[in-house]
Design a protein around this motif. Structure first.
Motif: not given
Ligand SMILES: Nc1ncnc2c1ncn2[C@@H]1O[C@H](COP(=O)(O)OP(=O)(O)OP(=O)(O)O)[C@@H](O)[C@H]1O
Length: 432
Positions: A337-347
């Motif tokens: 679930d990438l949406d649950k990650l902080k934006p930078e971590l997701r990036e």
């Protein structure tokens, strides 16, 4: 191929995507801005590499996510005998990993500090090798932007290699860059003066590097960034009083050529490969057998002592003394679930993609024909992805490498403008 890892109950599948479990971890040989560099052995092939790991949390805190992603992308395009090439890239929950060619001969800062100054014939040899590496990078339309002794590594035989592509960027013939990046003492007048610059700045930095190696001092200095800027832009290039007894006239001439404040007349900077021709024909390099150099068959005049450690052994101590958390193999938590990650971590999850040189073709992301460049409202450059500038057929007709598959169809992120501060280390502070 499969094997059971001591820290993992299930067997490691070496045919699956590369992970840290594919490597045995050995000693630390360097310290980067966001983690360490250590020797690793690739278990299936028994080959040794350098593993550079980047602590995601630290990298996010210092707003360097775009740089790490950019470094990963640029390294994918590069493969050259005088560059520290990337062989694998992957990540776990805590770190991003670069697996690079291992250079056990130490960096040039290490040797300079130990020897005081470096003899002319050794510096000339390193410069010839590095000039080949630099010419290649510029052909790939890449500016390194941070050439200095710290970022030049020797292998066990003494061959020189460019490393650290943390602030490297693609350039376009159509637009000059204005963002300030790199290490101030090595920056060309066009960088500190914000006059707009291109690949010619790397030749200037190579000149500053050669000067420092020869005389163990820098040609331009200043305690504050303002004074340093003034010195770089205005001060004439001066040599130490005893320089004539230390180095040849041809050497002085080459240094003056590389540190010509005007990039139009700077040595190495004529367009279409003529600059490199000028370097090869320069009297200082008269004794250099360029074909031998390019084949990496020339005998280096300085061979590092491989019985001694050619790096600061204190990096190892940090972990023994528990100042730093040791690197361990850890099983990934599902990041479904990438949406649950902080934006930078997701990036990072999305853009620091896995790379394996054995199974991936090295593709140039950037077309060698003219890219279309748009100018941002600030002074950052935005380059459109090749998919947005030309069709496959057009690129093929233009003799440019093709871009296969979607992983290469991404725009280059904007580089944050780095704040700079003397003395020489670039700062990883937020963009100014
Ligand atoms: N491929 C390699 N082989 C051996 N040692 C290496 C290798 N790459 C880096 N090192 C060592 O680790 C040090 C840090 O590496 P590097 O400069 O790439 O990290 P960094 O995070 O970009 O650091 P910084 O931003 O502080 O320059 C180097 O100065 C060198 O001593």
């Amino acid at each position: 191929m499969g094997a059971v890892c001591c820290c993992l109950s299930e067997p490691v599948d070496y045919n699956a995507e590369v992970t840290l479990y594919h490597f045995d971890l050995h000693r630390a040989v360097g310290k980067g801005a966001f983690g360490k560099v250590r020797v690793v052995e690739h278990k299936p092939t028994k080959k040794l590499y350098a593993l550079k790991y980047i602590d995601k949390a630290r990298c996010i805190r210092q707003k360097a996510v775009a740089n790490v992603i950019q470094e990963r992308r640029l390294l994918e395009e590069i493969d050259h005998p005088f560059i520290c090439n990337m062989r694998y890239a992957f990540q776990d929950d805590e770190n991003c990993f670069f697996v690079l060619d291992l250079m056990l001969g130490g960096d040039l800062r290490f040797h300079l500090e130990r020897r005081g100054s470096i003899p002319e014939d050794v510096v000339r040899f390193w410069l010839a090798e590095l000039a080949c590496g630099l010419e290649y990078l510029h052909r790939q339309k890449i500016i390194h932007r941070d050439i200095k002794p710290d970022n030049i590594l020797l292998d066990a035989m003494g061959h020189a290699h460019l490393t650290d592509f943390n602030v490297a960027i693609h350039y376009s013939e159509r637009r000059l860059h204005t963002s300030v990046a790199g290490s101030m003492a090595y920056m060309a007048p066009q960088v500190v003066g914000r006059k707009g610059y291109s690949w010619a700045i790397d030749w200037w930095s190579l000149g500053v590097t050669a000067y420092e190696l020869l005389f163990h001092r820098r040609p331009f200095d200043g305690r504050t960034s303002e004074r340093m800027t003034q010195s770089i832009m205005k001060d004439p290039l001066k040599f130490p009083e005893d320089s004539r007894s230390k180095v040849s006239d041809a050497c002085i001439k080459a240094l003056k050529g590389l540190m010509d404040k005007d990039p139009e007349t700077r040595l190495g900077c004529k367009p279409d490969g003529q600059g490199f021709e000028d370097i090869m024909r320069h009297p200082w390099f008269a004794a250099i057998d360029w074909e031998n150099i390019q084949r990496k068959e020339a005998q280096p005049p300085f061979v590092p002592d491989m019985k001694a450690a050619n790096f600061d052994v204190s990096h190892e101590l940090d972990e023994f003394l528990m100042v730093e958390k040791p690197l361990t193999h850890t099983k990934r938590k599902a990041n479904a679930d990438l949406d649950k990650l902080k934006p930078e971590l997701r990036e990072l999850e999305e853009k620091f993609t896995v790379y394996d040189f054995a199974s991936s073709k090295r593709l140039s992301y950037y077309p060698h024909n003219q890219p279309i460049v748009t100018v941002g409202s600030d002074d950052t450059e935005r380059t459109l992805a090749p998919s947005q500038t030309a069709t496959m057929a057009e690129r093929s007709q233009a003799g440019s490498p093709l871009f296969e598959g979607s992983p290469h169809d991404y725009p280059i992120p904007e580089m944050p403008r780095r704040s700079y501060s003397p003395p020489t280390r670039r700062s990883h502070s937020p963009p100014s």
